[in-house]
Design a protein around this motif. Structure first.
Motif, short mmCIF file in Angstrom:
data_model
loop_
_atom_site.label_atom_id
_atom_site.label_comp_id
_atom_site.label_asym_id
_atom_site.label_seq_id
_atom_site.Cartn_x
_atom_site.Cartn_y
_atom_site.Cartn_z
N LYS A 61 0.87 -1.18 0.00
CA LYS A 61 0.00 0.00 0.00
C LYS A 61 0.91 1.23 0.00
O LYS A 61 1.94 1.24 0.65
CB LYS A 61 -0.87 -0.03 1.26
N LEU A 62 0.55 2.23 -0.79
CA LEU A 62 1.34 3.45 -0.82
C LEU A 62 1.05 4.31 0.39
O LEU A 62 -0.10 4.41 0.83
CB LEU A 62 1.03 4.26 -2.09
N ASP A 64 0.83 8.17 2.02
CA ASP A 64 0.31 9.41 1.41
C ASP A 64 1.39 10.09 0.57
O ASP A 64 1.14 10.58 -0.53
CB ASP A 64 -0.18 10.38 2.49
N GLU A 67 1.88 8.11 -2.60
CA GLU A 67 0.80 8.41 -3.59
C GLU A 67 1.16 9.65 -4.40
O GLU A 67 1.07 9.67 -5.62
CB GLU A 67 -0.53 8.66 -2.85
N ARG A 68 1.52 10.72 -3.66
CA ARG A 68 1.84 12.01 -4.30
C ARG A 68 3.05 11.85 -5.23
O ARG A 68 3.08 12.34 -6.35
CB ARG A 68 2.12 13.05 -3.21
#
Length: 296
Positions: A61-62, A64, A67-68
């Motif tokens: 899972k990335l 935050d 993700e950016r």
């Protein structure tokens, strides 16, 4: 200049892992092991100083920040990919090559050979026109012009293609009547009307006095070769131009009377230090064709 640029391999490993959400699948895509991908991603995380993935049991899972970073990294890699693709495919895109060539050279000599050029460079659309006027590249939109002249053309980049090696030729029917230079005076002289002094110059060079007043004038070499082949008289025609007629026997050289005319053939391009690839491709091809006739 790029003090925060991460290693490209690490960035590719991260982008593939984030897109596929799997180190294993990323490894397959990039032809490396799961372990190598994991190592590269760890290297990137150390470089940026923070975790980019939350590693869960059998899943990713990335974070935050991850993700950016993924969105920007993917866009950057796509930009590099597209720029490289453009560069590689650029020579293959259809481009127009505008060439203006002497009428005789075009009709009898260049057009029959253009198919070979086209098959070698299928991405080039050739726009071929004829002319023997002085070329001003500021006023005409040609990439290349070919001219013959007794002086070097000005206001252009100039490449000397070759000297003009003129052959005395006639039809096979007339040849038996031509045994010596003097026999020329029993013939009709086929004359190139834009070069009226050529026969006289030839006569002075080979050492014969012209006494015949039988003359027939035409404007271009291809017309001269047709007139000679049909038995109308004798002609002086560039050797390269009549190779086919000589090999098939339509024209013959009754006796050798070698003569290099004052004319030379020049390839002209607009003044520039850098020739486009399409122009250089045509020049290279043309020099191959002309190599047997060029005096090195």
């Amino acid at each position: 200049m790029y003090s925060h640029l991460p290693p490209l391999n690490a960035l590719r490993a991260f982008e593939a892992s984030a897109r596929l959400m799997s180190f294993t699948l990323a490894g397959k895509e990039l032809y490396v092991t799961h372990g190598a991908i994991s190592k590269q991603v760890k290297l990137l995380e150390n470089f940026v100083g923070m975790p980019l993935f939350i590693r869960q049991h059998r899943s990713l899972k990335l974070t935050d920040e991850g993700e950016r970073y993924f969105v920007n990294a993917q866009a950057a890699l796509q930009t590099i990919n597209n720029a490289t693709s453009d560069l590689i495919t650029q020579p293959l895109r259809t481009q127009t090559l505008a060439i203006n060539v002497l009428p005789s050279l075009t009709i009898s000599w260049l057009i029959p050979r253009m198919e070979e050029f086209k098959s070698r460079y299928p991405h080039l659309y050739v726009d071929l026109s004829i002319g023997d006027f002085e070329v001003d590249f500021n006023k005409v939109n040609y990439d290349i012009a070919i001219r013959s002249s007794t002086t070097v053309p000005k206001a252009a980049n100039v490449l000397t293609l070759m000297d003009e090696d003129l052959c005395l030729v006639c039809s096979p029917d007339l040849a038996p009547a031509l045994n010596t230079l003097g026999d020329i005076n029993n013939m009709t002289l086929l004359q190139h009307t834009t070069r009226p002094g050529l026969w006289q110059l030839w006569a002075q060079t080979v050492g014969v006095t012209l006494t015949t007043d039988k003359k027939f004038g035409v404007e271009h070499f291809y017309m001269l070769s047709q007139a000679a082949a049909s038995g109308m008289g004798v002609a002086l025609i560039p050797r390269f131009f009549i190779e086919d007629e000589l090999s098939t026997g339509k024209l013959v050289i009754p006796f050798e009377a070698n003569f290099i005319s004052p004319y030379r053939y020049y390839l002209l391009t607009p003044k520039s230090s850098n020739l486009p690839l399409k122009v250089q491709s045509f020049i290279d091809w043309l020099l191959e064709l002309f190599s047997p006739y060029r005096h090195h």
